[in-house]
Design a protein around this motif. Structure first.
Motif, PDB file in Angstrom:
ATOM      1  N   PRO A 316       0.796  -6.029  32.562  1.00  0.00           N
ATOM      2  CA  PRO A 316       0.902  -7.315  33.139  1.00  0.00           C
ATOM      3  C   PRO A 316       2.149  -7.760  33.854  1.00  0.00           C
ATOM      4  O   PRO A 316       2.295  -8.389  34.729  1.00  0.00           O
ATOM      5  CB  PRO A 316       0.463  -8.382  32.149  1.00  0.00           C
ATOM      6  CG  PRO A 316       0.898  -7.881  30.979  1.00  0.00           C
ATOM      7  CD  PRO A 316       0.634  -6.255  30.912  1.00  0.00           C
ATOM      8  N   ILE A 317       3.175  -7.028  33.576  1.00  0.00           N
ATOM      9  CA  ILE A 317       4.695  -7.193  33.908  1.00  0.00           C
ATOM     10  C   ILE A 317       5.295  -5.979  34.183  1.00  0.00           C
ATOM     11  O   ILE A 317       5.026  -4.866  33.523  1.00  0.00           O
ATOM     12  CB  ILE A 317       5.700  -7.673  32.708  1.00  0.00           C
ATOM     13  CG1 ILE A 317       5.017  -9.415  32.428  1.00  0.00           C
ATOM     14  CG2 ILE A 317       7.213  -8.029  33.135  1.00  0.00           C
ATOM     15  CD1 ILE A 317       5.679 -10.091  31.448  1.00  0.00           C
ATOM     16  N   MET A 318       5.993  -5.862  35.399  1.00  0.00           N
ATOM     17  CA  MET A 318       6.332  -4.613  35.980  1.00  0.00           C
ATOM     18  C   MET A 318       7.904  -4.926  35.994  1.00  0.00           C
ATOM     19  O   MET A 318       8.309  -5.930  36.859  1.00  0.00           O
ATOM     20  CB  MET A 318       5.777  -4.385  37.263  1.00  0.00           C
ATOM     21  CG  MET A 318       6.368  -3.205  37.946  1.00  0.00           C
ATOM     22  SD  MET A 318       5.484  -2.629  39.493  1.00  0.00           S
ATOM     23  CE  MET A 318       6.176  -1.106  40.154  1.00  0.00           C
ATOM     24  N   LEU A 319       8.778  -4.145  35.291  1.00  0.00           N
ATOM     25  CA  LEU A 319      10.201  -4.354  35.396  1.00  0.00           C
ATOM     26  C   LEU A 319      10.772  -3.397  36.418  1.00  0.00           C
ATOM     27  O   LEU A 319      10.604  -2.248  36.176  1.00  0.00           O
ATOM     28  CB  LEU A 319      10.960  -4.462  34.083  1.00  0.00           C
ATOM     29  CG  LEU A 319      10.600  -4.977  32.978  1.00  0.00           C
ATOM     30  CD1 LEU A 319      11.101  -4.850  31.660  1.00  0.00           C
ATOM     31  CD2 LEU A 319      10.470  -6.627  33.283  1.00  0.00           C
ATOM     32  N   LEU A 347      14.551  -7.881  25.792  1.00  0.00           N
ATOM     33  CA  LEU A 347      13.231  -8.190  25.590  1.00  0.00           C
ATOM     34  C   LEU A 347      12.536  -8.682  24.360  1.00  0.00           C
ATOM     35  O   LEU A 347      11.867  -9.567  24.336  1.00  0.00           O
ATOM     36  CB  LEU A 347      12.437  -6.640  25.997  1.00  0.00           C
ATOM     37  CG  LEU A 347      12.600  -6.281  27.637  1.00  0.00           C
ATOM     38  CD1 LEU A 347      12.061  -4.837  27.739  1.00  0.00           C
ATOM     39  CD2 LEU A 347      11.801  -7.221  28.295  1.00  0.00           C
ATOM     40  N   GLU A 348      13.166  -8.179  23.438  1.00  0.00           N
ATOM     41  CA  GLU A 348      12.779  -8.262  21.867  1.00  0.00           C
ATOM     42  C   GLU A 348      13.136  -9.857  21.833  1.00  0.00           C
ATOM     43  O   GLU A 348      12.461 -10.636  21.061  1.00  0.00           O
ATOM     44  CB  GLU A 348      13.700  -7.385  20.979  1.00  0.00           C
ATOM     45  CG  GLU A 348      13.080  -7.737  19.572  1.00  0.00           C
ATOM     46  CD  GLU A 348      13.550  -7.031  18.545  1.00  0.00           C
ATOM     47  OE1 GLU A 348      13.508  -6.928  17.266  1.00  0.00           O
ATOM     48  OE2 GLU A 348      14.433  -5.946  18.852  1.00  0.00           O
ATOM     49  N   GLU A 349      14.180 -10.354  22.076  1.00  0.00           N
ATOM     50  CA  GLU A 349      14.575 -11.834  21.932  1.00  0.00           C
ATOM     51  C   GLU A 349      13.946 -12.606  22.886  1.00  0.00           C
ATOM     52  O   GLU A 349      13.625 -13.862  22.193  1.00  0.00           O
ATOM     53  CB  GLU A 349      16.066 -11.861  22.238  1.00  0.00           C
ATOM     54  CG  GLU A 349      17.192 -11.244  21.331  1.00  0.00           C
ATOM     55  CD  GLU A 349      18.570 -11.590  21.520  1.00  0.00           C
ATOM     56  OE1 GLU A 349      18.927 -12.576  22.036  1.00  0.00           O
ATOM     57  OE2 GLU A 349      19.459 -10.842  21.249  1.00  0.00           O
ATOM     58  N   ALA A 350      13.497 -12.280  23.986  1.00  0.00           N
ATOM     59  CA  ALA A 350      12.524 -12.929  24.604  1.00  0.00           C
ATOM     60  C   ALA A 350      10.956 -13.053  24.287  1.00  0.00           C
ATOM     61  O   ALA A 350      10.283 -13.817  24.802  1.00  0.00           O
ATOM     62  CB  ALA A 350      12.605 -12.529  26.276  1.00  0.00           C
ATOM     63  N   ASP A 353       7.171  -7.093  24.558  1.00  0.00           N
ATOM     64  CA  ASP A 353       7.135  -5.798  24.005  1.00  0.00           C
ATOM     65  C   ASP A 353       7.399  -4.881  24.896  1.00  0.00           C
ATOM     66  O   ASP A 353       6.350  -4.748  25.860  1.00  0.00           O
ATOM     67  CB  ASP A 353       5.849  -5.667  23.104  1.00  0.00           C
ATOM     68  CG  ASP A 353       5.637  -4.507  22.274  1.00  0.00           C
ATOM     69  OD1 ASP A 353       6.670  -3.504  22.604  1.00  0.00           O
ATOM     70  OD2 ASP A 353       4.733  -4.209  21.770  1.00  0.00           O
ATOM     71  N   ARG A 354       8.464  -4.085  25.074  1.00  0.00           N
ATOM     72  CA  ARG A 354       8.508  -3.094  26.146  1.00  0.00           C
ATOM     73  C   ARG A 354       7.416  -2.036  26.184  1.00  0.00           C
ATOM     74  O   ARG A 354       7.188  -1.730  27.429  1.00  0.00           O
ATOM     75  CB  ARG A 354       9.900  -2.234  25.860  1.00  0.00           C
ATOM     76  CG  ARG A 354      10.131  -0.966  26.803  1.00  0.00           C
ATOM     77  CD  ARG A 354      11.244  -0.636  26.985  1.00  0.00           C
ATOM     78  NE  ARG A 354      11.560   0.525  27.765  1.00  0.00           N
ATOM     79  CZ  ARG A 354      12.343   1.075  27.961  1.00  0.00           C
ATOM     80  NH1 ARG A 354      13.573   0.692  27.672  1.00  0.00           N
ATOM     81  NH2 ARG A 354      12.489   1.954  29.112  1.00  0.00           N
ATOM     82  N   ASP A 355       6.811  -1.747  25.057  1.00  0.00           N
ATOM     83  CA  ASP A 355       5.475  -0.770  25.358  1.00  0.00           C
ATOM     84  C   ASP A 355       4.470  -1.459  25.960  1.00  0.00           C
ATOM     85  O   ASP A 355       3.579  -0.536  26.445  1.00  0.00           O
ATOM     86  CB  ASP A 355       5.002  -0.483  23.835  1.00  0.00           C
ATOM     87  CG  ASP A 355       6.069   0.339  23.143  1.00  0.00           C
ATOM     88  OD1 ASP A 355       6.995   1.150  23.827  1.00  0.00           O
ATOM     89  OD2 ASP A 355       5.776   0.516  21.819  1.00  0.00           O
ATOM     90  N   LYS A 356       4.508  -2.699  26.288  1.00  0.00           N
ATOM     91  CA  LYS A 356       3.511  -3.623  27.003  1.00  0.00           C
ATOM     92  C   LYS A 356       3.721  -3.643  28.572  1.00  0.00           C
ATOM     93  O   LYS A 356       3.004  -4.281  29.191  1.00  0.00           O
ATOM     94  CB  LYS A 356       2.895  -4.608  26.458  1.00  0.00           C
ATOM     95  CG  LYS A 356       2.323  -4.304  25.012  1.00  0.00           C
ATOM     96  CD  LYS A 356       1.928  -5.525  24.122  1.00  0.00           C
ATOM     97  CE  LYS A 356       0.952  -5.110  22.879  1.00  0.00           C
ATOM     98  NZ  LYS A 356       0.699  -6.251  22.255  1.00  0.00           N
TER      99      LYS A 356
END
Length: 483
Positions: A316-319, A347-350, A353-356
């Motif tokens: 759902p999110i593209m960085l 990403l963790e603080e926000a 999940d980077r894996d997603k």
């Protein structure tokens, strides 16, 4: 006698407030002396600015305000008094700005014209040189303006060199661009700027070879490029010699036989392969395999491999980042180096999940300059960004994310298809029409920008802002899931 002290040489707001108050109280120009804090006020102590007399309020034309904002940047020490004299007369002659033959109007217009001419010269004759290594690398230039124009000229360089970190040093004021915003600091010394650049020998060779003695017009050249600017130009040592030899060179050109056009030669390099923007997106695996053989620009020649995006097929999110770094180039994966560690923590603080999320770069090959055993990162330029943009578009079409996060100026240029300043566009969601009516975009800084900040307080503050931007992405995702 009223002695008015302004905060600095370009304190327009201070001058305007004092001038309005003085004029409303009927204090004539001859009864006012203008000084700058820290300057020489003579035998007089600065006076308190009188309160504005609301019963004597007046308006001046917008043209005067715009002219005054420019003219006040002139170094002429009489500029404050000249502007106040013109303001004083405008109270009773509101159409005075249209009188081109009026002496006061003409003098102030001349001041503004000199400022604008100096701004143009700064745009034309600033020359950047490489400075620093690693995270401290940036481009630095030295310039000596005639007037106080650094802040006036800075937006041009922000737009023109948005994708590289640069500093312009001058004796009065310095400007530093970090890819997001410009910071201004006090003046510097010429010795603070680099005196040479590894590429300047190449440029001088090129300049000498393209110099056309038959078209030399010395007066026209010096009118456009006065000699005082020569000392900051890398080609300057060649100019006098080329001018002195112009006559002999021209005669040699006349005496030589006409050259025969060179027959076209087939390129020995492997043909360039450009991905078609009309190609069906297909699977990410297919696109990744095609990108491995990309020859759309020259960066593939020195890079270890293509570093493609990584993440779920329909995240759902593209960085989107800038380009792979040294670690990424060797590993073949995006954001596995120091910048990747910063990104993972943010990403963790926000709450993401980077894996997603799907993580990729605007440019897929590592651009660098070798410095001994070190490969020094270099910002991609616009042709390189454009050459790689079709890969991003195919990734976008395949993944169909609800939100694209552009991290850094290079990423923003790829996502929006044009240079997009970060400072003016971050902090809110933007419609990304190219990807569909429901897709949004978010602009923020690149994690490597946080690593380059030398001040710990600034680093902590900017990191918090980065996390804040990612939290906005997380909030958008939560609302999307709830819907």
């Amino acid at each position: 006698m009223h002695v008015i002290s302004l905060d600095n040489e370009t304190d327009f707001n201070g001058w305007r407030n004092a001038a309005r108050a003085l004029a409303s109280n009927g204090i004539a120009p001859n009864d006012v002396t203008w000084t700058v804090a820290g300057g020489d006020a003579g035998l007089f102590t600065p006076s308190a600015i009188p309160a504005f007399d609301t019963e004597q309020s007046f308006n001046v034309p917008a043209a005067f305000v715009q002219l005054a904002k420019t003219a006040i940047l002139n170094r002429n020490p009489e500029r404050f008094a000249l502007l106040y004299g013109l303001l004083w007369r405008l109270r009773t002659h509101p159409r005075l700005m249209g009188a081109a033959t009026d002496a006061d109007v003409a003098r102030v217009q001349t001041l503004a014209k000199e400022v604008r001419r100096d701004e143009h010269k700064m745009h034309a004759f600033v020359r950047f040189r490489e400075f620093g290594r690693g995270n401290d690398f940036r481009f630095v230039a030295w310039f000596e303006p005639d007037h106080h124009i650094v802040e006036l000229a800075a937006p041009f360089f922000e737009r023109r060199f948005a994708d590289m970190a640069w500093s312009i040093l001058t004796p009065d004021r310095c400007a530093h661009w970090d890819g997001c915003k410009t910071i201004f600091t006090p003046g510097a010394l010429k010795s603070d700027a680099p005196s040479s650049d590894p590429l300047e020998d190449i440029w001088r060779t090129y300049y000498a070879n393209i110099f056309n003695p038959a078209r030399l017009k010395i007066k026209a050249m010096q009118a456009e490029m006065p000699k005082k600017y020569w000392r900051n130009l890398p080609e300057a040592p060649l100019i006098d010699t080329l001018i002195a030899k112009a006559g002999l060179m021209t005669q040699a050109m006349i005496d030589s036989e006409a050259s025969v056009p060179r027959a076209s030669q087939q390129r020995r390099d492997e043909p360039m392969k450009s991905p078609s923007v009309h190609t069906k997106p297909g699977s990410l695996a297919t696109i990744r395999a095609e990108a491995a053989d990309c020859r759309s620009c020259h960066l593939w020649k020195d890079a270890t491999q293509t570093v493609f995006g990584e993440g779920p097929n329909h995240a759902p999110i593209m960085l989107v980042g800038e380009q792979p770094g040294d670690k990424e180039d060797l590993a073949g994966k995006p954001f596995v180096g120091p910048a990747g560690q910063v990104l993972n923590r943010a990403l963790e603080e926000a709450g993401l999940d980077r894996d997603k999320v799907y993580v990729t770069n605007a440019v897929k090959h590592f651009k660098f300059v070798p410095r001994g055993k070190i490969r020094l990162h270099q910002k991609p330029n616009t042709p390189e960004i454009k050459a790689c943009r079709p890969w991003y578009k195919r990734e976008l079409a395949s993944i169909k994310p609800a939100l694209v996060v552009a991290m850094g100026a290079t990423a923003a240029q790829t996502v929006f298809g044009k240079i997009t300043p970060i400072g003016k566009n971050r902090g809110h969601l933007i419609d990304l029409d190219e990807a569909g009516p429901e897709t949004k975009a978010l602009v923020t800084v690149h994690p490597s920008y946080l690593l380059r900040l030398p001040d710990e307080d600034a680093k902590a503050r900017e990191y918090a802002n980065f996390v804040k931007d990612l939290k906005l992405a997380a909030s958008f995702l939560h609302k999307l899931n709830a819907a």
